[in-house]
Design an enzyme around this catalytic site. Structure first.
Site, PDB file in Angstrom:
ATOM      1  N   GLU A  17      -4.841   6.542   9.480  1.00  0.00           N
ATOM      2  CA  GLU A  17      -3.755   6.595  10.451  1.00  0.00           C
ATOM      3  C   GLU A  17      -2.464   7.016   9.754  1.00  0.00           C
ATOM      4  OE1 GLU A  17      -3.638   2.539  11.909  1.00  0.00           O
ATOM      5  OE2 GLU A  17      -2.319   1.899  10.282  1.00  0.00           O
ATOM      6  N   VAL A  19       0.528   8.709   7.944  1.00  0.00           N
ATOM      7  CA  VAL A  19       0.653   9.873   7.080  1.00  0.00           C
ATOM      8  C   VAL A  19      -0.720  10.359   6.618  1.00  0.00           C
ATOM      9  CG1 VAL A  19       1.583  10.725   4.892  1.00  0.00           C
ATOM     10  CG2 VAL A  19       2.969   9.230   6.338  1.00  0.00           C
ATOM     11  N   GLY A  20      -1.628   9.437   6.320  1.00  0.00           N
ATOM     12  CA  GLY A  20      -2.968   9.832   5.885  1.00  0.00           C
ATOM     13  C   GLY A  20      -3.698  10.628   6.939  1.00  0.00           C
ATOM     14  N   ARG A  39      -9.613   0.867   4.798  1.00  0.00           N
ATOM     15  CA  ARG A  39     -10.283  -0.429   4.895  1.00  0.00           C
ATOM     16  C   ARG A  39     -10.933  -0.646   6.249  1.00  0.00           C
ATOM     17  NH1 ARG A  39      -8.515  -5.492   6.459  1.00  0.00           N
ATOM     18  NH2 ARG A  39      -6.394  -4.704   6.721  1.00  0.00           N
ATOM     19  N   ASP A  64     -12.119  -1.669   0.694  1.00  0.00           N
ATOM     20  CA  ASP A  64     -10.888  -2.393   0.392  1.00  0.00           C
ATOM     21  C   ASP A  64     -10.350  -1.873  -0.935  1.00  0.00           C
ATOM     22  OD1 ASP A  64      -8.843  -4.137  -0.178  1.00  0.00           O
ATOM     23  OD2 ASP A  64      -9.980  -5.957   0.261  1.00  0.00           O
ATOM     24  N   TYR A 155       6.152  -4.743  -4.991  1.00  0.00           N
ATOM     25  CA  TYR A 155       6.086  -3.465  -4.290  1.00  0.00           C
ATOM     26  C   TYR A 155       7.007  -2.428  -4.933  1.00  0.00           C
ATOM     27  CZ  TYR A 155       6.738  -0.041  -0.536  1.00  0.00           C
ATOM     28  OH  TYR A 155       6.829   1.118   0.187  1.00  0.00           O
TER      29      TYR A 155
END
Length: 271
Positions: A17, A19-20, A39, A64, A155
């Site tokens: 979903e 950008v991918g 995943r 995962d 992050y």
């Protein structure tokens, strides 16, 4: 996108979903065969069905990315084909909190996906590309990688690794015929952001982000997506003088302040 140089197969990690998925659609339109990794199996299968309906050949791998054996899982679907393009797009963060208070599995997952995942996938598929003397790697990052932000320690540190790692990999691979790009993304209207309650109406479209990555794969090592304010913010927060003041003043805003932060960046650009 040059199918002869970067094909015939493109591996999109984090490809179900946002950008991918935008990368997958653009690449399918250019004739690439695709391996999509994410995943959740349901969005993967839905996107694969859409692309197959347009004539694309698609393989899917539900895995995962935080698991130590994820590369082996993906290799089971790719060892019999020639992957000429790797897009590693995984790495969104959905949990904020003080580093010393967050569960270890939360921060370890961020590091596994953004640091170990990028490095391990780039090593394996990059080695095959170098052996063939052609190919391309796009590793997506974030403006958050220019500045440590409270409640996002793992992050922002992981995104910083991604940028510096890509710069080094680019320098190593360029003489060997392989293009490497760190695609630096700002605030983007992805489903993941929408699920967190972010004001995605103010964000960049995923299709714009993916298109800029593909169009600039040979313009590495770093490409900052041209959303108004992105490059200005990168310059603002990457300076070396008085880092204490910079971190305090420009850390990533809490989610309930994101809309105002986006407006502030727009004002900065319009001055």
């Amino acid at each position: 996108m040059n199918l002869e140089k970067y094909g015939p197969w493109a591996l999109v990690v984090g490809g179900s979903e946002g950008v991918g998925a935008a990368f997958a659609r653009l690449l399918a339109a250019d004739g690439f065969r695709l391996i999509l990794v994410a995943r959740k199996p349901e969005p993967l299968q839905e996107l694969a069905a859409e692309l197959r309906g347009r004539g694309a050949e698609v393989r899917v791998v539900s895995a995962d990315l935080a698991c130590p054996d994820v590369l082996a899982t993906v290799r089971a679907a790719t060892d019999d084909i020639e992957v000429g393009l790797l897009v590693y797009n995984a790495g969104a963060n959905n949990t904020r909190g003080l580093f010393v208070e967050l569960p270890e599995e939360v921060t370890q997952s961020v590091i596994a996906i953004n640091v170990l995942g990028q490095a391990n996938f780039a090593r394996h598929y990059g080695a095959l590309m170098v052996k063939r003397g052609q190919g391309g790697i796009i590793l997506t990052g974030s403006l958050g990688g220019y500045l440590g932000s409270p409640t996002l320690a793992a992050y922002t540190a992981a995104k910083s690794f991604s940028r510096i790692f890509t710069e080094a990999l680019w320098a190593e691979c360029a003489p060997l015929g392989v293009d490497v790009l760190h695609l630096n993304i700002g605030f983007t209207a992805t489903p993941a952001m929408a699920r967190l309650g972010m004001p995605v109406a103010l964000a960049e479209a995923p299709e714009t982000v993916a298109r800029e990555g593909l169009e600039n794969i040979a313009n590495g090592p770093v490409w900052i997506v041209s959303t108004p304010g992105n490059r200005e913010r990168a310059r603002l927060i990457s300076g070396s003088d008085n880092r204490a003041e910079t971190v305090r003043a420009h850390a990533i805003a809490p989610r309930d302040q994101t809309a105002q932060a986006a407006r502030d960046v727009k004002k900065l650009v319009e001055r």
